[in-house]
Motif scaffolding. Structure first.
Motif, short mmCIF file in Angstrom:
data_model
loop_
_atom_site.label_atom_id
_atom_site.label_comp_id
_atom_site.label_asym_id
_atom_site.label_seq_id
_atom_site.Cartn_x
_atom_site.Cartn_y
_atom_site.Cartn_z
N ARG A 68 0.86 4.01 -2.94
CA ARG A 68 0.55 5.40 -2.61
C ARG A 68 1.67 6.33 -3.05
O ARG A 68 1.41 7.38 -3.67
CB ARG A 68 0.35 5.53 -1.09
CG ARG A 68 0.00 6.92 -0.60
CD ARG A 68 0.29 7.08 0.88
NE ARG A 68 1.72 6.93 1.16
CZ ARG A 68 2.21 6.97 2.41
NH1 ARG A 68 1.42 7.10 3.46
NH2 ARG A 68 3.52 6.84 2.59
N ASP A 69 2.91 5.97 -2.77
CA ASP A 69 4.02 6.85 -3.10
C ASP A 69 4.24 6.94 -4.61
O ASP A 69 4.62 8.00 -5.13
CB ASP A 69 5.30 6.35 -2.41
CG ASP A 69 5.24 6.54 -0.91
OD1 ASP A 69 4.33 7.25 -0.44
OD2 ASP A 69 6.09 5.96 -0.20
N TRP A 82 0.83 -1.21 0.00
CA TRP A 82 0.00 0.00 0.00
C TRP A 82 0.87 1.26 0.00
O TRP A 82 0.59 2.21 -0.74
CB TRP A 82 -0.93 0.00 1.21
CG TRP A 82 -1.88 1.17 1.19
CD1 TRP A 82 -3.04 1.28 0.48
CD2 TRP A 82 -1.72 2.41 1.89
NE1 TRP A 82 -3.63 2.51 0.70
CE2 TRP A 82 -2.85 3.22 1.57
CE3 TRP A 82 -0.76 2.90 2.77
CZ2 TRP A 82 -3.01 4.49 2.09
CZ3 TRP A 82 -0.93 4.17 3.29
CH2 TRP A 82 -2.04 4.95 2.95
N ARG A 107 1.87 6.74 -6.84
CA ARG A 107 0.77 7.56 -7.33
C ARG A 107 1.01 9.03 -7.03
O ARG A 107 0.69 9.91 -7.84
CB ARG A 107 -0.54 7.10 -6.69
CG ARG A 107 -1.80 7.75 -7.26
CD ARG A 107 -3.02 7.21 -6.54
NE ARG A 107 -2.92 7.47 -5.11
CZ ARG A 107 -3.59 6.78 -4.19
NH1 ARG A 107 -4.36 5.77 -4.54
NH2 ARG A 107 -3.45 7.09 -2.91
N LYS A 108 1.62 9.33 -5.88
CA LYS A 108 1.88 10.71 -5.49
C LYS A 108 3.17 11.26 -6.11
O LYS A 108 3.45 12.44 -5.99
CB LYS A 108 1.97 10.80 -3.96
CG LYS A 108 0.64 10.55 -3.25
CD LYS A 108 0.83 10.39 -1.75
CE LYS A 108 1.45 11.62 -1.12
NZ LYS A 108 1.57 11.45 0.36
#
Length: 465
Positions: A210-211, A206, A213-214
């Motif tokens: 998340r990283d 996860w 995507r950011k």
């Protein structure tokens, strides 16, 4: 019955505290363990000659206890070497790479394959055995090399090694130190390994998703590409048909070993012997097939490589284990009947004293075992500290009156996850090197998931003690 603590007990306890302090500072503890053995022997025998001899005898005792584990690791590494050099490993895992069509499938696929391989080959040989083939397949579908290293690390050096249900090296060390049957520690470790593995791997995936995507993800790539672990892969020519048959037969043989373990209720040394004997036979056949007339000599070379690896890994464990074995039955065998009347061993006596001195319960015991296991792993060798975890678990279980197997398993899980190759940078080199990423960046990515996983697992253990 209460036993009055003698100078032996206090010296043993002082050395344990000193060893923990050194581990926190990432210093080696071998010399201190030798000093501890000498101090205990001097107090017990009051003879310089017997005390000096006691150092060597304690090493011999520890080696006898560990020799089965050292041999199985060495033999499996020997077998993995010839499989890599003939390219059999590549054919063995090639069908599995077809399932990796997305980054998510690649992460979980490479992790699960690594976990299964690590149960049979241990993580370091497992990395060499499958990493060179799985990594290109994973990168092609968009999984970063660092993500592949995380998967191999967490599933192999984390889940597989902390349970070690096939080779049974880790539970043997902790069970011996705690004075418990290996089967009890293994059974108690199952829920802890599942919780730790599930929480850690899900969080790691996860955080990675998340990283990325950011846009804050760092690949951590280093120059030089893949490691020397796979540099000689496929360097020995074998007919394709022979390699295909070997890639089919070898997994079947190990699967038959697993079936035999269940059918004949083989555990501990018996299970290890079965795996080890199978690996030796595979090594013999592969050496003869690969080298023909030179097979006799080359098999010896493979065994030498394997035993060099085994003793390099376990060399630091022997003096440390020797010291901690003196906390239990080894004391009377090596130093005579010099404990106070009614004593049940130094560690058990300290447990009784602890119960009378402070309120000890499952919560305190669980937290202490997690911290102890994690601290002992700070030297980058999960195995060098799990004997201490077993001894401390025995001490707290004696004080609490229950939960010995659970506390022992908890200390084992914490020590292996921290020191076995998921957090300490110099223990991450095999997976990091074969993926061409920085071990420090890999350690940084693993840190938060592993620490959260240890916290959740400790809470679960509190309810099981």
């Amino acid at each position: 019955m209460d036993v009055e603590l003698s100078s032996l007990h206090w010296v043993y306890l002082a050395f344990i505290v000193f060893i923990l302090a050194l581990l926190i500072k990432r210093r080696d503890t071998t010399m201190i363990c030798v000093a501890g053995i000498l101090a205990l022997a001097l107090i017990a025998t009051e003879s310089l000659n017997d005390s000096v001899s006691g150092i060597f005898n304690s090493f011999t005792y520890a080696t006898k206890e560990l020799i089965g584990t050292i041999f199985i690791i060495s033999i499996i590494v020997s077998m993995s070497r010839v499989m890599i050099r003939t390219g059999i490993n590549e054919i063995m895992v090639r069908p599995l790479t077809g399932f990796m069509r997305t980054p998510a499938l690649a992460f979980w696929g490479i992790g699960i394959i690594m976990m299964v391989a690590s149960w049979f080959f241990w993580p370091s040989p497992g990395v060499a055995l499958i990493g060179a083939v799985l990594l290109p397949a994973a990168v092609r579908v968009g999984l970063p090399a660092l993500g592949a290293a995380m998967a191999m690390n967490l599933f192999g050096h984390g889940i597989a090694l902390s349970g070690d249900y096939i080779i049974q090296g880790a539970p043997k060390l902790t069970a011996d130190a705690a004075g418990l049957p290996v089967s009890e520690v293994m059974e108690a470790s199952v829920p802890l390994v599942i919780v730790m593995g599930a929480v850690t791997t899900v969080l790691a995936f996860w955080f990675m998703h998340r990283d990325r995507r950011k846009g804050t993800w760092k690949d951590g790539l280093v120059e030089g590409g893949q490691s020397a672990l796979s540099a000689d892969a496929g360097s020995i020519s074998l007919p394709l048909r022979v390699k295909q048959w070997a890639a089919i037969v070898i997994p079947i043989l190990f699967l038959l070993d697993v079936v035999a373990m269940f059918a004949y209720d083989l555990q501990g040394g018996d299970a290890t012997a079965l795996i080890g004997g199978t690996a030796v036979l595979i090594l013999v056949v592969l050496a003869l097939l690969a080298h023909r007339n030179q097979g006799l000599e080359e098999m010896t070379s493979y065994l030498v490589e394997g035993f060099q690896f085994g003793f390099k890994i376990f060399g630091p464990v022997i003096p440390i284990a020797a010291f901690f074995y003196l906390g239990d039955s080894a004391f009377t065998q090596l130093l005579g009947d010099n404990l106070p009347a009614g004593s049940h061993g130094i560690v058990n006596d300290l447990g009784v004293a602890l119960a009378n001195a402070v309120p000890v319960n499952g919560v305190v015991g669980s937290i202490t075992l997690t911290v102890t296991g994690a601290i002992t792993g700070l030297d980058g060798s999960g195995f060098s500290g799990i004997s201490l975890a077993g001894s401390v678990a025995s001490m707290f279980a004696t004080a609490i009156g229950s939960g010995a197997a659970t506390l022992t398993a908890l200390g084992q899980v914490a020590a292996i996850w921290v020191g076995g190759g998921t957090l300490i940078p110099w223990a991450l080199i095999p997976a990091a090197a074969i993926c061409g990423v920085s071990p420090f960046e890999l350690a940084r990515r693993n840190l938060k998931p592993v620490l959260i996983g240890l916290g959740v697992t400790t809470i679960v253990a509190m309810f099981l003690v």
